[in-house]
Design an enzyme around this catalytic site. Sequence first.
Site, short mmCIF file in Angstrom:
data_model
loop_
_atom_site.label_atom_id
_atom_site.label_comp_id
_atom_site.label_asym_id
_atom_site.label_seq_id
_atom_site.Cartn_x
_atom_site.Cartn_y
_atom_site.Cartn_z
N ASN A 12 39.28 -14.69 0.67
CA ASN A 12 38.92 -13.79 1.77
C ASN A 12 37.40 -13.61 1.76
OD1 ASN A 12 38.65 -11.78 3.69
ND2 ASN A 12 39.48 -10.17 2.38
N LYS A 14 35.58 -12.08 3.89
CA LYS A 14 35.15 -10.81 4.48
C LYS A 14 34.02 -11.09 5.50
CE LYS A 14 36.89 -8.37 0.49
NZ LYS A 14 36.78 -7.18 -0.40
N HIS A 104 44.74 -5.18 5.09
CA HIS A 104 43.82 -5.14 3.96
C HIS A 104 43.31 -3.71 3.77
CE1 HIS A 104 40.21 -5.86 1.53
NE2 HIS A 104 40.76 -7.01 1.20
N GLU A 106 40.53 -2.47 3.34
CA GLU A 106 39.34 -2.13 4.12
C GLU A 106 39.70 -1.82 5.56
OE1 GLU A 106 36.67 -4.93 1.20
OE2 GLU A 106 37.12 -5.63 3.24
N GLU A 174 47.04 -5.42 -3.82
CA GLU A 174 45.62 -5.22 -4.11
C GLU A 174 45.39 -3.75 -4.45
OE1 GLU A 174 43.22 -5.97 -0.64
OE2 GLU A 174 44.27 -4.43 0.46
N GLY A 180 36.54 -5.10 -6.17
CA GLY A 180 35.09 -5.05 -6.27
C GLY A 180 34.55 -4.20 -7.41
N SER A 220 39.35 -7.84 -8.22
CA SER A 220 38.49 -8.29 -9.31
C SER A 220 39.08 -9.50 -10.04
CB SER A 220 38.21 -7.15 -10.29
OG SER A 220 37.47 -6.11 -9.66
#
Length: 262
Positions: A12, A14, A104, A106, A174, A180, A220
């Site tokens: 991904n 992004k 996702h 985000e 996730e 991250g 991660s």
Amino acid sequence: MGVTRTPLIAGNWKMNLDHLQAVALVQKLHWSLKDADHDFDSVDVTVFPPFTDLRSVQTLLDADKIPFGLGAQDLSVHDSGAYTGEISGAFLSKLSVGSVIIGHSERRDYHAEDDQVVAAKTQAALKNGLVPVICVGETSEDLEKFGASAVPVGQLEVALENVPADAEIVVAYEPVWAIGSGQAATPEQAQDVCQKLREVIRAKLGDDAADKTRVLYGGSVKSDNIASFMREPDIDGALVGGGSLKVDEFSSIVRFKSHVGV
């Protein structure tokens, strides 16, 4: 159970890379994997570029016969109409996009996409012949309040409403607290949640769907920890974020079978 699922490593990107940078990255990644004699039949690779890169990447994949899947990062619940800025699943299908990331963290956080929106986007993907990569996961607050699996299980239960038993889907766990952060879940933590997610698929769609559906871990993921996740029976691959933008790192993740002890 003797079930064999081809692992999937998904990148991904992004909101990174313009279309020229995207082409260069795919070329370098393909060269890197070819040079390493990677067996493309044993591990599937899919890249998820930004919308503006899709046409360029699709043209490259077709022209050079690069065996990567092409995915999109989102889609609209609508097929067409007065929805400025939205991207239709029908448009994605015409670009030979095969899959699309849905829900996702985000999108859920920054765009307030709730479980009902995720379910509607799942239906839009299936309607247009796209494989939905349904993302579920918990925040650190959720983890403390409800435990590791309650929130992702609930999210998946809603997303699978009205999904046909024979539909091809992918589920990606996730944990938001790991994305991250550099601090991945342990393989045992990820396995526990992924196993429970497979149980949801079994309850909602039946044994065949549960046995064939790939469940990914994302958060991660790195070349030095991917092998430990892939040893777990209910983890069938990874949804990779920042690491997918680095050729050496991502190609090493794809080649997890060559790592010591795998």
